[in-house]
Design an enzyme around this catalytic site. Structure first.
Site, short mmCIF file in Angstrom:
data_model
loop_
_atom_site.label_atom_id
_atom_site.label_comp_id
_atom_site.label_asym_id
_atom_site.label_seq_id
_atom_site.Cartn_x
_atom_site.Cartn_y
_atom_site.Cartn_z
CG HIS A 81 109.85 5.75 34.29
ND1 HIS A 81 109.62 5.51 32.95
CD2 HIS A 81 110.79 6.73 34.34
CE1 HIS A 81 110.38 6.31 32.24
NE2 HIS A 81 111.09 7.06 33.05
CE1 TYR A 118 102.70 2.69 37.69
CE2 TYR A 118 103.74 4.03 39.38
CZ TYR A 118 103.81 3.34 38.19
OH TYR A 118 104.99 3.29 37.50
NE ARG A 130 106.96 0.35 34.28
CZ ARG A 130 106.25 1.42 34.64
NH1 ARG A 130 106.23 2.50 33.88
NH2 ARG A 130 105.55 1.43 35.75
C1 LIG Z 1 108.74 13.78 24.09
C2 LIG Z 1 108.85 13.33 25.51
N1 LIG Z 1 107.82 13.52 26.35
C3 LIG Z 1 107.90 13.12 27.64
C4 LIG Z 1 109.02 12.49 28.10
C5 LIG Z 1 109.14 12.05 29.55
N2 LIG Z 1 109.04 10.60 29.63
C6 LIG Z 1 110.14 9.83 29.69
S1 LIG Z 1 109.76 8.20 29.74
C7 LIG Z 1 108.10 8.51 29.69
C8 LIG Z 1 107.11 7.40 29.70
C9 LIG Z 1 107.39 6.46 28.58
O1 LIG Z 1 106.46 5.42 28.53
P1 LIG Z 1 106.52 4.40 27.37
O2 LIG Z 1 106.74 5.10 26.09
O3 LIG Z 1 105.32 3.54 27.48
O4 LIG Z 1 107.86 3.58 27.68
P2 LIG Z 1 108.15 2.61 28.91
O5 LIG Z 1 108.74 3.46 29.98
O6 LIG Z 1 106.88 1.97 29.32
O7 LIG Z 1 109.14 1.63 28.38
C10 LIG Z 1 107.87 9.89 29.64
C11 LIG Z 1 106.52 10.50 29.57
C12 LIG Z 1 110.09 12.32 27.18
N3 LIG Z 1 111.22 11.72 27.54
N4 LIG Z 1 109.98 12.72 25.90
#
Ligand SMILES: Cc1ncc(C[n+]2csc(CCOP(=O)(O)OP(=O)(O)O)c2C)c(N)n1
Ligand SMILES: [Mg+2]
Length: 443
Positions: A330, A338, A326
């Site tokens: 976010h 970080y 990535r």
């Molecule tokens: C069930 C749930 N838990 C927490 C979140 C909050 N949240 C949104 S994105 C994220 C991180 C996602 O990381 P990843 O799955 O690695 O995807 P990336 O952003 O790296 O593409 C979190 C914890 C959520 N949307 N749904």
């Protein structure tokens, strides 16, 4: 080394122990051969890995008083490998995927500018560094297949026929956006023309929904591929397990891309899972798993194509782990301070678009430098035109907020997409509904 690293570096013991009862029909990589080990009936498993390099570095958490930071160690100077030639793509298709990747990137650059100009309502999400994964995966779908993108797959939408202006207007909550200004990001779908299930923010929930789409299509006599994506963080959710397992036992055509981009918000992958590679999870589900370099569009396409073909044959789901990084935070609010800088430098050299451009211009010579310049200029012009249309779209009227959220009586018809569902009822004469009667429930 952190304690997690031990598990990640150890041999595939997780794989060897997993799924003692999995159905071997579902897992082509299963071998029942006994090794020289004294243990009887020890099974071995393998996960095909299309990558031409296997990065060998680790991220470690360092605590200094109240301050927490991450350090990376390992070989960060490895040379960038060449693109792996596709087994399936011809010249025209390869250039088309490259064009979608360019569109994806330019569109997101415009979104960033629109945000900085204060035109975006809410945040902006980026798929920088993941364009090959989004575009080449969706490109493998057939016209009747379905997909459910996540927030980083804005490129998949372009491949499936949405215009850049749709995403731009959506972020600006304009009246002409797919949701008429009711949502500031990507919560929209299209069940009529483009077979798209709206992204679901609860991570993992798209998986059972897409499995349900495949089940619905099967009841209507069709084996379709249903593609969706989940992050390396999101795959830890319980619903991910439930969704994949359901698709596995029902042989539903789920094509699941696990986007292994090394971070989930600010949590590195070392702190998200203990298996060496997330594709190994496939062994536990009894389905094929495969690893690809997510920055190599040819690898992504080939794995997606093979998985889609399996889906069409009714052979069940496939889990594809796409390894990449990535390349931003976010979302736009997150400067990703970080992330150790060396990681960005390492992956910047593996930029999916720069690598693909090099492949097309210097390796295959399918594009002359001039043709490449013209293609880039055409994409830029198109994006500017799309941006102007999106900016010119009006904001929704206050009154319009009253409608279009809940289904109003008769506002749309729910009918079978492919054919009347077949029901396995009791034999006629026993009171069971006939096929035509059962179909009434779907009208
Ligand atoms: C069930 C749930 N838990 C927490 C979140 C909050 N949240 C949104 S994105 C994220 C991180 C996602 O990381 P990843 O799955 O690695 O995807 P990336 O952003 O790296 O593409 C979190 C914890 C959520 N949307 N749904
Ligand atoms: Mg992630």
């Amino acid at each position: 080394m952190g304690k997690n690293n031990h598990a990640k570096n150890s041999p595939k013991k997780t794989a060897a122990k997993a799924a003692p009862h999995a159905n071997s029909n579902h897992n082509g990589s299963r071998s029942s051969k006994t090794s020289a080990s004294p243990l009887p009936q020890q099974r071995t498993y393998s996960i095909p890995d299309y990558r031409r390099e296997k990065p060998t570095f680790e991220v470690r958490q360092v605590r200094e008083g109240d301050h927490l930071r991450y350090e990376v160690s390992g070989n960060l100077n490895a040379p960038v490998p060449p693109i792996r030639e596709s087994k399936y793509l011809d010249k025209k298709q390869t250039i088309e995927i490259y064009r979608y990747m360019l569109l994806n990137r330019r569109m997101e650059q415009v979104l960033e500018n629109l945000y900085k100009q204060g035109k975006v309502v809410g945040g902006v999400y980026f798929g920088l560094g993941q364009e090959a994964c989004s575009c080449a995966s969706a490109y493998a779908l057939g016209p009747d297949d379905w997909f459910g993108p996540m927030i980083r797959n804005q490129g998949s939408l372009l491949v499936r026929g949405f215009a850049p202006r749709d995403t731009m207007m959506q972020y600006m909550a304009k009246a002409d956006s797919p949701t008429g200004g009711r949502d500031g990001t990507s919560h929209f779908g299209d069940i009529y023309k483009r077979n798209m299930v709206s992204p679901i923010s609860m991570l993992g929930d798209l998986i059972p929904v897409l499995a349900g789409v495949a089940l619905g299509a099967r009841l209507q006599g069709r084996n379709v591929a249903v593609m969706t994506y989940i992050g390396d963080g999101g795959q830890s959710t319980g619903v991910t397990y439930e969704g994949i397992n359901f698709a596995a036992v029902q042989d539903l055509g789920l094509v699941l891309f696990v986007e292994s981009n090394l971070w989930a918000y600010s949590t590195p992958s070392e702190m998200q899972y203990r298996v060496k590679d997330l594709a190994e999870r496939a062994i536990g589900y009894g389905i094929p798993g495969v690893i690809v370099d997510g920055t190599d569009a040819c690898q992504v396409y080939d794995a997606a194509h093979e998985a889609v073909e399996r889906s069409h044959r009714g052979e069940g789901p496939t889990l594809i782990e796409a390894k990449m990084m990535r390349m931003k935070g976010h979302a736009i609010h997150d400067g990703a301070d970080y992330v150790p800088k060396e990681m960005f430098e390492y992956w910047k050299k593996r930029d999916p678009i720069a690598r693909f451009e090099n492949y097309l211009v210097n390796t295959t010579k399918w594009l002359t430098p001039k043709e490449n310049e013209r293609l880039i200029a055409e994409v830029e012009q198109l994006i500017e035109k799309e941006r102007d249309i999106a900016v010119a779209s009006p904001m929704p009227t206050p009154e319009s907020a009253m409608g279009g959220v809940y289904c109003e009586d008769g506002c749309h018809e729910i009918k079978p997409k492919y054919a009347m569902p077949k029901v396995r009822g009791k034999k006629s004469g026993t009171g069971a509904p006939k096929e035509s009667e059962a179909a009434l429930h779907f009208k």
